[in-house]
Design a protein around this motif. Structure first.
Motif, PDB file in Angstrom:
ATOM      1  N   GLN A   1      51.960  34.504  48.124  1.00  0.00           N
ATOM      2  CA  GLN A   1      51.569  35.569  49.054  1.00  0.00           C
ATOM      3  C   GLN A   1      50.271  36.229  48.576  1.00  0.00           C
ATOM      4  N   ARG A   2      50.163  36.461  47.283  1.00  0.00           N
ATOM      5  CA  ARG A   2      48.922  37.035  46.734  1.00  0.00           C
ATOM      6  C   ARG A   2      47.740  36.104  46.986  1.00  0.00           C
TER       7      ARG A   2
ATOM      8  N   GLU B   1      46.562  36.562  50.510  1.00  0.00           N
ATOM      9  CA  GLU B   1      45.902  37.858  50.700  1.00  0.00           C
ATOM     10  C   GLU B   1      44.510  37.894  50.067  1.00  0.00           C
ATOM     11  N   LEU B   2      44.330  37.187  48.980  1.00  0.00           N
ATOM     12  CA  LEU B   2      43.089  37.268  48.220  1.00  0.00           C
ATOM     13  C   LEU B   2      42.061  36.190  48.559  1.00  0.00           C
TER      14      LEU B   2
ATOM     15  N   HIS C   1      34.954  38.088  46.942  1.00  0.00           N
ATOM     16  CA  HIS C   1      36.379  37.758  47.070  1.00  0.00           C
ATOM     17  C   HIS C   1      36.906  37.048  45.814  1.00  0.00           C
TER      18      HIS C   1
ATOM     19  N   ARG D   1      42.644  40.596  40.259  1.00  0.00           N
ATOM     20  CA  ARG D   1      43.996  40.876  40.747  1.00  0.00           C
ATOM     21  C   ARG D   1      45.016  39.883  40.187  1.00  0.00           C
TER      22      ARG D   1
ATOM     23  N   LEU E   1      40.451  47.355  51.813  1.00  0.00           N
ATOM     24  CA  LEU E   1      40.951  46.123  51.202  1.00  0.00           C
ATOM     25  C   LEU E   1      41.208  46.322  49.715  1.00  0.00           C
TER      26      LEU E   1
ATOM     27  N   LEU F   1      44.438  48.256  49.320  1.00  0.00           N
ATOM     28  CA  LEU F   1      45.599  47.397  49.580  1.00  0.00           C
ATOM     29  C   LEU F   1      45.951  46.571  48.352  1.00  0.00           C
ATOM     30  N   HIS F   2      44.965  45.923  47.763  1.00  0.00           N
ATOM     31  CA  HIS F   2      45.224  45.065  46.613  1.00  0.00           C
ATOM     32  C   HIS F   2      45.573  45.872  45.362  1.00  0.00           C
TER      33      HIS F   2
ATOM     34  N   TYR G   1      49.299  46.536  44.925  1.00  0.00           N
ATOM     35  CA  TYR G   1      50.143  45.423  44.526  1.00  0.00           C
ATOM     36  C   TYR G   1      49.776  45.025  43.154  1.00  0.00           C
TER      37      TYR G   1
END
Length: 194
Positions: free
Chosen positions: A76-77, A80-81, A95, A102, A187, A190-191, A194
Motif C-alpha cells: 500500500q505504501r 501511495e509513494l 517522488h 518514507r 501530500l 499525508l505521508h 503514516y
C-alpha cells in the motif's frame, strides 16, 4: 554446544519448506525476526520458538499472518509513494526522494533491530521494481545511494536518511529533488501521518 537446538533448527527448516511449497515465494520472510532486521515478532528462531507441536504451529501461523499483513501495508505504501507515470524528471526525483525517506522510516518503524539496514535495502529495491525498474538495476541504485552509510543497531539521523533519499533520486533521474515543497504540503502531511 555441538548439537544444541539441532532438532529445533531442523523443525524450522521443515516448516519453512512446507510454507514455501504451499504458499509460494511471497511467504519467504515469514520467519524474518526483528532481531535480524525483519518485521516479525511472533517468531524469533527455531531455537527460541519451537516448543510443543501445538505451540509451535500457533507461532508459525501468527508469524505468517504477521508477514502477510506487513507485506500488504508495504505494498500500500508503494502505491501511495510511486511517482506518476507522466512525471517530469524533476517531479520524479521529488517522488523518489520522498519515497526513499518514507520507506526507510517505515522499515525502522516496523521494529527491526540488528539488520534493519538490510531490510531497508530490500524494501527500496522492491519499491523500485514495483515502478517498473529491472531488479538488478534497482539493486545497484539502492547500493549506490546507501553506500554503507546505514549501520546495524544504529538508528540514523533524519538528515542521513534524507541524504540517502536525495542520492537515490539524483542517481536515477539526474535531477536534484525540489527543496521547496509548499505546493506538495498536503501530500507531505499525508505521508508523514503514516
Amino acid at each position: 554446544m555441538a548439537g544444541w537446538w539441532q532438532g529445533e533448527h531442523w523443525c524450522e527448516s521443515q516448516v519453512d519448506a512446507i510454507i514455501r511449497e504451499r504458499y509460494g515465494t511471497w511467504a519467504w520472510g515469514w520467519s524474518w525476526c526483528y532481531r535480524d532486521g525483519g518485521p516479525i515478532g511472533n517468531w524469533i528462531s527455531g531455537a527460541s520458538s519451537v516448543t510443543t507441536p501445538d505451540e509451535t504451529a500457533a507461532r508459525v501461523i501468527a508469524a505468517l499472518l504477521e508477514w502477510r499483513e506487513w507485506l500488504e501495508r508495504t505494498t500500500q505504501r508503494f502505491a501511495e509513494l510511486a511517482p506518476p507515470s507522466d512525471a517530469s524528471p524533476e517531479d520524479r526525483s521529488w517522488h523518489l526522494e520522498r519515497a526513499c525517506v518514507r520507506l526507510v522510516t517505515h522499515t525502522l518503524d516496523s521494529g527491526a533491530e540488528g539488520g534493519w539496514h538490510g531490510q531497508a535495502s530490500i524494501v527500496l529495491g522492491w519499491f523500485l521494481t514495483s515502478t517498473g525498474m529491472d531488479r538488478a538495476e534497482a539493486a545497484r541504485a539502492v547500493e549506490s545511494a546507501i553506500g554503507g552509510r546505514f549501520k546495524s543497531w544504529v538508528t540514523p539521523e533524519r538528515t542521513l536518511i534524507e541524504s540517502v533519499g536525495e542520492d537515490l533520486a539524483v542517481g536515477l533521474t539526474g535531477h536534484a529533488p525540489y527543496r521547496d515543497h509548499r505546493e506538495r504540503a498536503a501530500l507531505e502531511d499525508l505521508h508523514d501521518r503514516y
